[in-house]
Design an enzyme around this catalytic site. Structure first.
Site, short mmCIF file in Angstrom:
data_model
loop_
_atom_site.label_atom_id
_atom_site.label_comp_id
_atom_site.label_asym_id
_atom_site.label_seq_id
_atom_site.Cartn_x
_atom_site.Cartn_y
_atom_site.Cartn_z
N THR A 27 0.84 -1.20 0.00
CA THR A 27 0.00 0.00 0.00
C THR A 27 0.88 1.25 0.00
O THR A 27 1.94 1.26 0.63
CB THR A 27 -0.88 0.01 1.27
N THR A 30 4.23 4.66 -3.57
CA THR A 30 5.22 3.92 -4.36
C THR A 30 4.59 2.65 -4.93
O THR A 30 4.80 2.30 -6.10
CB THR A 30 6.45 3.58 -3.48
N ALA A 82 8.06 1.55 2.20
CA ALA A 82 8.47 1.70 3.60
C ALA A 82 8.54 3.18 3.94
O ALA A 82 8.72 4.02 3.05
CB ALA A 82 9.83 1.05 3.84
N LYS A 93 6.98 0.85 8.93
CA LYS A 93 5.91 0.94 7.95
C LYS A 93 4.62 1.35 8.66
O LYS A 93 4.55 1.37 9.87
CB LYS A 93 5.71 -0.41 7.25
N GLY A 94 3.63 1.68 7.84
CA GLY A 94 2.34 2.01 8.44
C GLY A 94 1.96 3.47 8.32
O GLY A 94 0.94 3.89 8.85
N GLY A 95 2.80 4.24 7.60
CA GLY A 95 2.45 5.64 7.37
C GLY A 95 1.08 5.77 6.71
O GLY A 95 0.35 6.73 6.95
N GLU A 102 -0.40 -5.57 5.90
CA GLU A 102 0.93 -5.67 5.28
C GLU A 102 1.77 -6.74 5.98
O GLU A 102 2.45 -7.54 5.34
CB GLU A 102 1.64 -4.32 5.33
N LYS A 120 14.42 7.23 2.01
CA LYS A 120 13.88 6.40 3.11
C LYS A 120 14.98 5.59 3.81
O LYS A 120 14.74 5.00 4.85
CB LYS A 120 12.81 5.43 2.57
C1 5RP Z 1 1.48 1.96 4.28
C2 5RP Z 1 2.94 1.80 4.25
C3 5RP Z 1 3.67 2.36 3.09
O1 5RP Z 1 4.44 1.36 2.50
C4 5RP Z 1 4.58 3.46 3.56
O2 5RP Z 1 3.80 4.39 4.27
C5 5RP Z 1 5.30 4.13 2.39
O3 5RP Z 1 4.38 4.83 1.61
P1 5RP Z 1 4.82 5.70 0.37
O4 5RP Z 1 5.21 4.74 -0.71
O5 5RP Z 1 3.56 6.48 0.00
O6 5RP Z 1 5.94 6.59 0.77
O7 5RP Z 1 3.56 1.21 5.12
O8 5RP Z 1 0.92 1.47 5.46
#
Ligand code: 5RP
Length: 217
Positions: A27, A30, A82, A93-95, A102, A120
């Site tokens: 999710t 990216t 990530a 993770k988890g933003g 996941e 990152k």
């Molecule tokens: C979602 C996630 C995403 O992988 C993480 O937040 C990175 O997101 P992005 O690709 O938008 O930077 O862990 O729960």
């Protein structure tokens, strides 16, 4: 620069997808590039399992079949982003709030491929606040326990996970020992999952600065 970097890392992951298999899909922004790229292989793969409603919707829009994980016993590859990753391929993770699903798909997959823009990559995890998914009635109790561990938990505003729970974003935790902390946080009653992916980190990280691709394996 960052969007181009994300796209470059996402497209590089296609090389790891085996025809005739189900692909695990994470999710985030990216991963959205990865889903768009995966559409070019949609006739070669069996379909996908997805870690969020948002990714499921995007996969279906591309005509990629999405399966219930319970019906899938073999998952060679899981591709996800990530918020932070270190040289040992341990991650925060988890933003995007999808950490629990996941982590479940990552547990099933043979190989976790992390795709990210190179910013990152960190020497030590912890500048990014650690997301913790919590059963709503346990929110205050869990927050008090997190404070005892040295963290500053902040309830994520107006956010409910796909599982109907809330997220505490925890600032200022000492993540010197990621595997130990991951286990300790999981032992707090009311915690569903925490966003440390340390005991099961990524197997391969594809990191791009928009110009070049760095592979950590
Ligand atoms: C979602 C996630 C995403 O992988 C993480 O937040 C990175 O997101 P992005 O690709 O938008 O930077 O862990 O729960």
């Amino acid at each position: 620069m960052s969007d181009h970097a994300k796209k470059m890392a996402a497209e590089a992951a296609l090389e790891y997808i085996k025809p005739g298999t189900v692909v695990g899909v994470g999710t985030g922004s990216t991963v959205n590039y990865f889903i768009d790229a995966l559409a070019s292989m949609k006739h070669d793969i069996d379909g996908a399992v997805s870690s969020s409603k948002a990714s499921t919707e995007r996969l279906k829009q591309h005509g990629i079949a999405v399966f219930d994980l319970n019906g899938v016993s073999e998952l060679p590859v899981y591709v996800d982003g990530a918020d932070e990753i270190n040289r040992h391929r341990q991650m925060i993770k988890g933003g995007g709030g999808a950490l629990t699903r996941e982590k479940i798909i990552a547990a099933v997959a043979d190989r976790f491929i992390c795709i990210a823009d190179k910013s990152k990559l960190v020497t030590a995890l912890g500048d990014f606040p650690l997301p913790v998914e919590v059963i709503p009635m346990a929110r205050s109790y869990v927050a008090r326990q997190l404070v005892k561990l040295g963290g500053d938990p902040v309830l994520r505003d107006d956010f409910v996970t796909d599982n109907g729970n809330v997220i505490l974003d925890v600032y200022n935790l000492n993540i010197g020992r990621p595997i130990e902390l991951e286990e300790k946080l999981n032992q707090i009653t009311g915690v569903v999952t925490n966003g440390l992916f340390a005991s099961r980190g990524a197997d391969i990280a594809l990191l791009s600065d928009g110009q070049t691709l760095t592979t950590l394996d």
